[in-house]
Design a protein around this motif. Structure first.
Motif, short mmCIF file in Angstrom:
data_model
loop_
_atom_site.label_atom_id
_atom_site.label_comp_id
_atom_site.label_asym_id
_atom_site.label_seq_id
_atom_site.Cartn_x
_atom_site.Cartn_y
_atom_site.Cartn_z
N ASN A 1 48.32 35.92 28.23
CA ASN A 1 47.13 36.79 28.18
C ASN A 1 46.64 37.13 29.58
N ASP B 1 48.50 37.33 32.27
CA ASP B 1 49.45 38.30 32.82
C ASP B 1 49.20 39.70 32.27
N LYS B 2 48.90 39.80 30.97
CA LYS B 2 48.65 41.10 30.36
C LYS B 2 47.41 41.75 30.96
N CYS B 3 46.35 40.97 31.10
CA CYS B 3 45.11 41.52 31.67
C CYS B 3 45.32 41.93 33.12
N SER C 1 48.09 42.88 34.57
CA SER C 1 48.95 44.06 34.67
C SER C 1 48.18 45.35 34.38
N LYS C 2 47.20 45.27 33.51
CA LYS C 2 46.40 46.46 33.19
C LYS C 2 45.60 46.93 34.40
N HIS C 3 45.18 45.98 35.22
CA HIS C 3 44.35 46.32 36.38
C HIS C 3 45.12 46.28 37.69
N LYS C 4 46.42 46.04 37.58
CA LYS C 4 47.31 46.03 38.74
C LYS C 4 46.83 45.09 39.84
#
Length: 205
Positions: free
Chosen positions: A18, A20-22, A24-27
């Motif tokens: 989770n 990592d997903k968050c 990646s969304k915000h780079k």
């Protein structure tokens, strides 16, 4: 059920995913880590090594929150010292605090941890504050130096009673030995993020 090792590993894997997903969304790059108490028992070490192998965290913080009997049969969280039996003698209490410090020292020697957090946290609870405890504190610093392990300067303790963890005297000795130090706010609330960083940095310069 945190007594179930597989469930514990699965829970942390999902948390890491989770994160990592968050990120990646915000780079942004987010380092994933763990803070854990260290225990000397072989069973704990085996379980911990399995956790680390499965999760592969970016960093691991070593901390000690318990005074204890030598065999770890009796563990008392520093926040729950009221659970100590009412007939506990000063000698028995001192033995448990000595085991606290021995545990901190062994946590450094284990080589598991990226850095050690608030090593003298027990002092915040008026334990191990006299000169008679200096030898154990010095042994801890020597272990850091020998094992090239960094130590945290915890500014949360300044919020609690005006002094960091470790104490200024310990910090001065660490600086003399060129032990790497890092600032941590140990913030459990957003408004405490970065608290006392500037004041601490000014005193370190």
């Amino acid at each position: 059920n945190f007594s179930d090792l597989e469930k514990l590993i699965d829970l942390h894997k999902r948390c890491f995913e989770n994160i990592d997903k968050c990120a990646s969304k915000h780079k942004i790059k987010v380092l994933k880590g763990l803070e854990t108490d260290f225990f000397m028992s072989k069973d704990w070490r085996n379980a911990f090594e399995k956790i680390i192998k499965e999760l592969n965290p970016d960093y691991i913080i070593g901390s000690t929150h318990f005074i204890r009997s030598k065999d770890e049969k009796f563990l008392y969280n520093l926040y729950h010292l009221n659970l100590l039996p009412s007939n506990t003698s000063q000698e028995e209490l001192d033995d448990m605090v000595k085991n606290y410090w021995n545990n901190v020292i062994e946590s450094v020697k284990s080589g598991y941890f990226t850095f050690i957090a608030h090593p003298d946290y027990c002092c915040q609870f008026n334990l191990a504050i006299g000169k008679e405890w200096d030898d154990l504190k010095h042994m801890f610093i020597e272990a850091l130096n020998t094992n090239k392990t960094p130590c945290e300067i915890n500014t949360k303790c300044i919020r609690l009673n005006g002094n960091p963890c470790p104490s200024w005297n310990m910090i001065k000795e660490m600086i003399k030995k060129e032990i790497p130090l890092l600032l941590s706010d140990d913030a459990h609330r957003i408004e405490d993020t970065g608290a006392y960083f500037y004041e601490t940095e000014d005193k370190l310069i």
